[in-house]
Write a protein that holds these residues in place. Structure first.
Motif, mmCIF file in Angstrom:
data_model
loop_
_atom_site.group_PDB
_atom_site.id
_atom_site.type_symbol
_atom_site.label_atom_id
_atom_site.label_comp_id
_atom_site.label_asym_id
_atom_site.label_seq_id
_atom_site.Cartn_x
_atom_site.Cartn_y
_atom_site.Cartn_z
ATOM 1 N N GLY A 109 38.427 41.813 35.026
ATOM 2 C CA GLY A 109 38.876 40.314 34.709
ATOM 3 C C GLY A 109 40.334 39.906 34.787
ATOM 4 O O GLY A 109 40.647 38.543 34.698
ATOM 5 N N ARG A 112 41.780 36.520 38.335
ATOM 6 C CA ARG A 112 40.703 35.479 38.182
ATOM 7 C C ARG A 112 40.760 34.310 39.398
ATOM 8 O O ARG A 112 41.791 33.812 39.536
ATOM 9 N N CYS A 114 39.820 30.724 40.414
ATOM 10 C CA CYS A 114 39.325 29.517 39.559
ATOM 11 C C CYS A 114 39.272 28.377 40.274
ATOM 12 O O CYS A 114 39.930 28.224 41.137
ATOM 13 N N CYS A 119 35.915 30.164 36.181
ATOM 14 C CA CYS A 119 36.750 30.923 36.816
ATOM 15 C C CYS A 119 35.742 32.475 36.763
ATOM 16 O O CYS A 119 34.766 32.494 36.111
ATOM 17 N N CYS A 120 36.213 33.325 37.764
ATOM 18 C CA CYS A 120 35.369 34.482 37.969
ATOM 19 C C CYS A 120 36.497 35.586 37.916
ATOM 20 O O CYS A 120 37.374 35.698 38.801
ATOM 21 N N GLY A 121 36.251 36.486 37.087
ATOM 22 C CA GLY A 121 37.490 37.531 36.932
ATOM 23 C C GLY A 121 36.931 38.976 37.914
ATOM 24 O O GLY A 121 35.661 39.170 38.119
ATOM 25 N N SER A 122 38.098 39.479 38.311
ATOM 26 C CA SER A 122 37.775 40.750 39.236
ATOM 27 C C SER A 122 37.334 41.906 38.396
ATOM 28 O O SER A 122 37.426 41.890 37.134
ATOM 29 N N TRP A 140 34.656 40.693 43.071
ATOM 30 C CA TRP A 140 34.370 39.653 42.333
ATOM 31 C C TRP A 140 32.805 39.301 42.505
ATOM 32 O O TRP A 140 32.350 39.194 43.474
ATOM 33 N N PRO A 142 30.764 36.313 41.631
ATOM 34 C CA PRO A 142 30.526 35.085 40.831
ATOM 35 C C PRO A 142 29.200 34.623 40.249
ATOM 36 O O PRO A 142 27.942 34.875 40.859
ATOM 37 N N TRP A 146 29.887 29.089 39.047
ATOM 38 C CA TRP A 146 31.228 29.163 40.225
ATOM 39 C C TRP A 146 30.911 29.043 41.465
ATOM 40 O O TRP A 146 31.598 28.229 42.204
ATOM 41 N N GLU A 160 44.585 33.276 39.284
ATOM 42 C CA GLU A 160 45.340 33.559 37.894
ATOM 43 C C GLU A 160 45.397 35.056 37.637
ATOM 44 O O GLU A 160 44.307 35.878 37.832
ATOM 45 N N PRO A 164 45.076 33.350 30.920
ATOM 46 C CA PRO A 164 44.727 32.104 31.374
ATOM 47 C C PRO A 164 45.785 31.129 31.741
ATOM 48 O O PRO A 164 46.782 31.009 30.821
#
Length: 183
Positions: A109, A112, A114, A119-122, A140, A142, A146, A160, A164
């Motif tokens: 995560g 990210r 966004c 937001c979608c974390g790695s 990712w 999603p 998202w 990001e 955050p």
């Protein structure tokens, strides 16, 4: 997934390589995103990964067994349906900063994508060769909310890293839309 049947023969690739290099260079330029002062991410797609595989085979030999091994080695970084994939390349000029960013990118995560408030974390797509390895493969997956936000996005997608709101880059939403539909 890619198979040996997806690869060009060595003679066909040699013949087409000049045109392929120009096309892939243009593709990569649009997909390369600076992640602050110490890293760059390349959002991968079928074309960029196939190019890398063909180049490895061109340099290291392309017998049938070799092609299967290279395809197996690249399988973790090949984009999957409904997922996004990037190769993060760390700048090694500042060893401590490179190591810190590499460690951060290895955390679930940490990077990210966004869109608005979505937001979608790695997550790590393939293990690195160690803490000093300048390459990180990220993926990712999603969620539906998202993806809906991406479909209507008119602004660039924020990238990001760390806390955050710490924006380190932006990417064209059209590229990510295309990747999600390709996968």
């Amino acid at each position: 997934m890619l198979g040996v049947e997806d690869l060009l023969s060595s003679s066909a690739y040699r013949r087409l390589r000049p045109q392929v290099r120009v096309r892939v260079a243009e593709t990569r330029r649009a997909r390369r995103v600076r992640l602050g002062p110490s890293a760059v991410a390349l959002f991968e797609n079928r074309e960029t990964v196939l190019y890398q595989i063909h180049e490895v085979l061109r340099c290291e030999g392309d017998g049938p067994g070799r092609a299967r091994r290279v395809l197996r080695d690249y399988a973790p970084i090949f984009p999957r349906p409904g997922e996004l994939q990037a190769t993060a390349m760390l700048d090694g000029s500042n060893h401590h900063e490179t190591r810190a960013v590499g460690e951060l990118l290895s955390c679930p995560g940490a990077l990210r994508l966004c869109v608005g408030d979505q937001c979608c974390g790695s997550r790590v797509a393939a293990p690195s060769w160690g803490e000093d390895d300048p390459i990180r493969y990220l993926r990712w997956r999603p969620c539906a909310a998202w993806v809906r936000a991406l479909e209507s996005a008119k602004e660039r997608v924020r990238i990001e890293l760390g806390p955050p709101g710490c924006v380190v880059g932006v990417v064209d939403p059209a590229i990510l839309r295309c990747d999600l539909s390709e996968g």
